[in-house]
Design a protein around this motif. Structure first.
Motif, PDB file in Angstrom:
ATOM      1  N   GLU A   1       0.945  -1.059  -0.048  1.00 52.34           N
ATOM      2  CA  GLU A   1       0.054  -0.002  -0.052  1.00 52.34           C
ATOM      3  C   GLU A   1       1.030   1.226  -0.072  1.00 52.34           C
ATOM      4  O   GLU A   1       1.842   1.300   0.799  1.00 52.34           O
ATOM      5  N   PRO A   2       0.650   2.307  -0.634  1.00 54.42           N
ATOM      6  CA  PRO A   2       1.348   3.367  -0.730  1.00 54.42           C
ATOM      7  C   PRO A   2       1.352   4.107   0.620  1.00 54.42           C
ATOM      8  O   PRO A   2       0.234   4.213   1.407  1.00 54.42           O
ATOM      9  N   ALA A   3       2.512   4.794   1.054  1.00 51.02           N
ATOM     10  CA  ALA A   3       2.710   5.562   2.237  1.00 51.02           C
ATOM     11  C   ALA A   3       1.903   6.833   2.245  1.00 51.02           C
ATOM     12  O   ALA A   3       1.675   7.613   1.400  1.00 51.02           O
ATOM     13  N   LYS A   4       1.163   7.115   3.252  1.00 52.66           N
ATOM     14  CA  LYS A   4       0.448   8.380   3.727  1.00 52.66           C
ATOM     15  C   LYS A   4       1.405   9.603   4.102  1.00 52.66           C
ATOM     16  O   LYS A   4       2.311   9.264   4.648  1.00 52.66           O
ATOM     17  N   PRO A   5       1.337  10.601   3.483  1.00 51.17           N
ATOM     18  CA  PRO A   5       2.208  11.586   3.993  1.00 51.17           C
ATOM     19  C   PRO A   5       2.040  11.815   5.193  1.00 51.17           C
ATOM     20  O   PRO A   5       1.134  12.017   5.914  1.00 51.17           O
ATOM     21  N   SER A   6       3.009  11.729   6.212  1.00 49.40           N
ATOM     22  CA  SER A   6       2.856  12.268   7.733  1.00 49.40           C
ATOM     23  C   SER A   6       4.450  12.651   7.933  1.00 49.40           C
ATOM     24  O   SER A   6       5.369  12.216   7.385  1.00 49.40           O
ATOM     25  N   GLN A   7       4.245  13.264   9.192  1.00 47.89           N
ATOM     26  CA  GLN A   7       5.494  13.743   9.754  1.00 47.89           C
ATOM     27  C   GLN A   7       6.247  12.511  10.531  1.00 47.89           C
ATOM     28  O   GLN A   7       7.283  12.744  10.836  1.00 47.89           O
ATOM     29  N   GLN A   8       5.324  11.445  10.890  1.00 55.40           N
ATOM     30  CA  GLN A   8       5.819  10.453  11.800  1.00 55.40           C
ATOM     31  C   GLN A   8       6.165   9.228  10.882  1.00 55.40           C
ATOM     32  O   GLN A   8       5.474   9.099   9.805  1.00 55.40           O
ATOM     33  N   PRO A   9       7.480   8.693  11.135  1.00 57.02           N
ATOM     34  CA  PRO A   9       7.607   7.638  10.557  1.00 57.02           C
ATOM     35  C   PRO A   9       6.657   6.646  10.762  1.00 57.02           C
ATOM     36  O   PRO A   9       6.280   6.295  11.618  1.00 57.02           O
ATOM     37  N   VAL A  10       6.535   5.899   9.363  1.00 56.94           N
ATOM     38  CA  VAL A  10       5.367   4.853   9.533  1.00 56.94           C
ATOM     39  C   VAL A  10       6.048   3.477   9.164  1.00 56.94           C
ATOM     40  O   VAL A  10       6.788   3.438   8.331  1.00 56.94           O
ATOM     41  N   THR A  11       5.763   2.722  10.098  1.00 60.07           N
ATOM     42  CA  THR A  11       6.499   1.301   9.901  1.00 60.07           C
ATOM     43  C   THR A  11       5.508   0.414   9.332  1.00 60.07           C
ATOM     44  O   THR A  11       4.564   0.138  10.045  1.00 60.07           O
ATOM     45  N   ILE A  12       5.875  -0.051   8.119  1.00 61.02           N
ATOM     46  CA  ILE A  12       4.970  -0.866   7.534  1.00 61.02           C
ATOM     47  C   ILE A  12       5.391  -2.428   7.269  1.00 61.02           C
ATOM     48  O   ILE A  12       6.588  -2.670   7.031  1.00 61.02           O
ATOM     49  N   THR A  13       4.902  -3.324   7.944  1.00 66.16           N
ATOM     50  CA  THR A  13       5.038  -4.759   8.173  1.00 66.16           C
ATOM     51  C   THR A  13       4.278  -5.517   7.246  1.00 66.16           C
ATOM     52  O   THR A  13       3.069  -5.493   7.223  1.00 66.16           O
TER      53      THR A  13
ATOM     54  N   GLY B   1      13.675  -8.786   1.069  1.00 62.81           N
ATOM     55  CA  GLY B   1      14.367  -7.742   0.547  1.00 62.81           C
ATOM     56  C   GLY B   1      13.631  -6.337   0.366  1.00 62.81           C
ATOM     57  O   GLY B   1      14.080  -5.153   0.577  1.00 62.81           O
ATOM     58  N   SER B   2      12.249  -6.435   0.167  1.00 59.99           N
ATOM     59  CA  SER B   2      11.386  -5.230   0.048  1.00 59.99           C
ATOM     60  C   SER B   2      11.157  -4.501   0.992  1.00 59.99           C
ATOM     61  O   SER B   2      11.261  -3.329   1.102  1.00 59.99           O
ATOM     62  N   ILE B   3      11.214  -5.187   2.265  1.00 59.88           N
ATOM     63  CA  ILE B   3      10.890  -4.612   3.574  1.00 59.88           C
ATOM     64  C   ILE B   3      12.337  -3.809   3.817  1.00 59.88           C
ATOM     65  O   ILE B   3      12.299  -2.678   4.134  1.00 59.88           O
ATOM     66  N   ILE B   4      13.517  -4.443   3.517  1.00 58.53           N
ATOM     67  CA  ILE B   4      14.774  -3.820   3.978  1.00 58.53           C
ATOM     68  C   ILE B   4      15.012  -2.543   3.308  1.00 58.53           C
ATOM     69  O   ILE B   4      15.308  -1.316   3.546  1.00 58.53           O
ATOM     70  N   VAL B   5      14.400  -2.531   1.834  1.00 59.50           N
ATOM     71  CA  VAL B   5      14.662  -1.246   0.996  1.00 59.50           C
ATOM     72  C   VAL B   5      13.660  -0.173   1.271  1.00 59.50           C
ATOM     73  O   VAL B   5      14.052   0.892   1.250  1.00 59.50           O
ATOM     74  N   LEU B   6      12.386  -0.770   1.670  1.00 58.19           N
ATOM     75  CA  LEU B   6      11.730   0.441   2.295  1.00 58.19           C
ATOM     76  C   LEU B   6      12.120   1.152   3.650  1.00 58.19           C
ATOM     77  O   LEU B   6      11.892   2.297   3.666  1.00 58.19           O
ATOM     78  N   LYS B   7      12.620   0.194   4.360  1.00 61.56           N
ATOM     79  CA  LYS B   7      12.948   0.917   5.614  1.00 61.56           C
ATOM     80  C   LYS B   7      14.113   1.798   5.195  1.00 61.56           C
ATOM     81  O   LYS B   7      14.048   2.901   6.198  1.00 61.56           O
ATOM     82  N   LYS B   8      15.064   1.542   4.344  1.00 54.69           N
ATOM     83  CA  LYS B   8      16.124   2.440   4.199  1.00 54.69           C
ATOM     84  C   LYS B   8      15.613   3.671   3.763  1.00 54.69           C
ATOM     85  O   LYS B   8      16.050   4.801   3.914  1.00 54.69           O
ATOM     86  N   ARG B   9      14.694   3.758   3.027  1.00 49.36           N
ATOM     87  CA  ARG B   9      14.126   4.888   2.206  1.00 49.36           C
ATOM     88  C   ARG B   9      13.493   5.968   3.473  1.00 49.36           C
ATOM     89  O   ARG B   9      13.656   6.903   3.326  1.00 49.36           O
ATOM     90  N   LEU B  10      12.879   5.060   4.199  1.00 49.51           N
ATOM     91  CA  LEU B  10      12.189   5.792   5.212  1.00 49.51           C
ATOM     92  C   LEU B  10      13.273   6.564   6.307  1.00 49.51           C
ATOM     93  O   LEU B  10      13.193   7.783   6.526  1.00 49.51           O
ATOM     94  N   ASP B  11      14.328   5.849   6.541  1.00 55.19           N
ATOM     95  CA  ASP B  11      15.427   6.288   7.329  1.00 55.19           C
ATOM     96  C   ASP B  11      16.032   7.852   6.714  1.00 55.19           C
ATOM     97  O   ASP B  11      16.301   8.592   7.414  1.00 55.19           O
ATOM     98  N   ARG B  12      16.336   7.780   5.454  1.00 56.36           N
ATOM     99  CA  ARG B  12      16.777   8.755   4.579  1.00 56.36           C
ATOM    100  C   ARG B  12      15.915   9.940   4.638  1.00 56.36           C
ATOM    101  O   ARG B  12      16.492  11.202   4.644  1.00 56.36           O
TER     102      ARG B  12
END
Length: 395
Positions: A338-350, A382-393
């Motif tokens: 699902e696409p991430a909603k714009p938010s100031q808080q980081p969202v963790t998607i599992t 692998g998809s989860i790891i890539v997504l997490k890195k993007r959120l961290d950046r």
């Protein structure tokens, strides 16, 4: 009325008088009157019974222009059967004669006369018989025996037979080729087609026999026994030899039969026979005269030069083996992100991959299923790891 009664009494007396023996002292003769027909140049028979008398009786004719045999009768019992034979000369005029047969004792002590009404006939087919050649039964009072011509396979002989048709001797005849033997036993009753004593017989090879029946063939010479319709009681015996080397190829000896030709139905009729293959002889009994032959079954066979056609063996075609269907390896569907909603808080998607739908697969495909599951898990992780890195950046 008295005349009618008197006539009736006369008729009654005459009727009984003809039925009972005529007697004089101790002599009785029955019947008291006989009507006979004597052919010109032929003979006729008259039968009597002698009662109440034993001894010799002389026989003479009164007013009858015939010869009579026997001239002396030997009466031994009461009654004694007597057969008299009357002979007419060939020049005897055709007429009716009314006379008597006189029976006179040897001492001229008793005598009786029997009325004989004799008619001389002229017939081109009259049976001319031989004088009796022998008497049986104790002398002149016995039954006369006659001798008739017998042509047996071309050999002339005499058939001795009495007034009643009894054959007086054993008769045996063999054909010229030695194959056919006939045997007629003594005291056999042999009668012609008219039911009277047989007046001769002949046996000869048949020059034009009736056609053989369907699927049968005539073996050797057929023979004609005549006169046709003559009967024998008991039946005479036929023994017919055959040449086994002359039989058609394929003939079964045990199936050979003697058959006679039935003129009434115009067919050959097979007789019950006994086949002796060791002596090559067929034996049967015959009670009447006609055409006789040996019959054999016809064996159908192909000509010697006919080619024998042998069909080649047909090849056996085996069905080709059909390949087994290739098993289908199930592929896990891609994960839904699902696409991430714009938010100031980081969202963790599992993302939790959906379990693959159960698929009934053959056991042979289990390793492919395991490999697919491992590969899918690696992709998800692998998809989860890539997504997490993007959120961290993005922080």
């Amino acid at each position: 009325m008295k005349r009618i009664i008197g006539a009736a009494l006369i008729v009654i007396v005459l009727t009984f008088g003809l039925a009972i023996p005529v007697s004089a002292s101790s002599l009785g003769i029955s019947p008291s009157k006989i009507d006979i027909e004597v052919p010109q140049g032929g003979s006729a028979i008259a039968e009597f019974k002698v009662y109440y008398y034993t001894g010799d009786l002389n026989v003479t004719l009164v007013d009858l222009p015939f010869e009579v045999e026997p001239k002396v009768i030997h009466a031994t019992t009461s009654p004694t059967d007597v057969v008299l034979t009357f002979y007419a000369s060939a020049m005897q005029p055709q007429d009716e004669y009314n006379g008597y047969v006189r029976f006179l004792s040897s001492g001229n002590t008793v005598a009786l006369a029997v009325n004989i009404v004799a008619t001389v006939t002229v017939s081109l087919s009259a049976n001319i018989v031989d004088p009796p050649i022998r008497y049986g039964g104790g002398g002149g009072g016995g039954i006369p025996v006659y001798g008739y011509d017998a042509d047996l396979f071309g050999t002339s002989d005499k058939l001795r037979i009495d007034y009643y048709g009894k054959v007086k001797d054993d008769v045996e005849a063999i054909s010229n080729d030695g194959n056919l033997t006939i045997s007629i036993a003594k005291n056999t009753t042999a009668l012609g087609q008219d039911g009277k004593r047989l007046k001769g017989l002949a046996i000869e090879a048949s020059e034009n026999p009736p056609a053989s029946p369907e699927n049968k063939s005539i073996i050797g010479l057929p023979y004609t026994f005549s006169p046709s319709g003559a009967t024998f009681d008991p039946p005479m015996e036929l023994t017919w030899n055959y040449d086994p080397d002359a039989l058609p190829e394929g003939t079964v000896e045990e199936e050979l039969v003697i058959a006679f030709y039935d003129e009434a139905i115009e067919e050959w009729v097979e007789l019950e026979c006994v086949v002796n293959t060791s002596t090559s002889a067929i034996t049967t009994s015959v009670s009447h005269f006609t055409d006789f032959a040996i019959l054999a079954k016809t064996v159908d066979k192909k000509p010697d030069d006919a080619p024998i056609v042998v069909s080649p063996p047909q090849p056996i075609i085996k069905p080709e083996p059909q390949p087994l269907p290739t098993p289908i390896t199930p592929v896990a569907p891609p994960p839904v992100v699902e696409p991430a909603k714009p938010s100031q808080q980081p969202v963790t998607i599992t993302a939790t991959p959906a379990p693959p739908p159960p698929v009934d697969t053959p056991r042979t495909a289990s390793w492919w299923l395991i490999i697919g599951i491992v590969a899918g898990s690696i992709v998800v992780v692998g998809s989860i790891i890539v997504l997490k890195k993007r959120l961290d950046r993005s922080k």
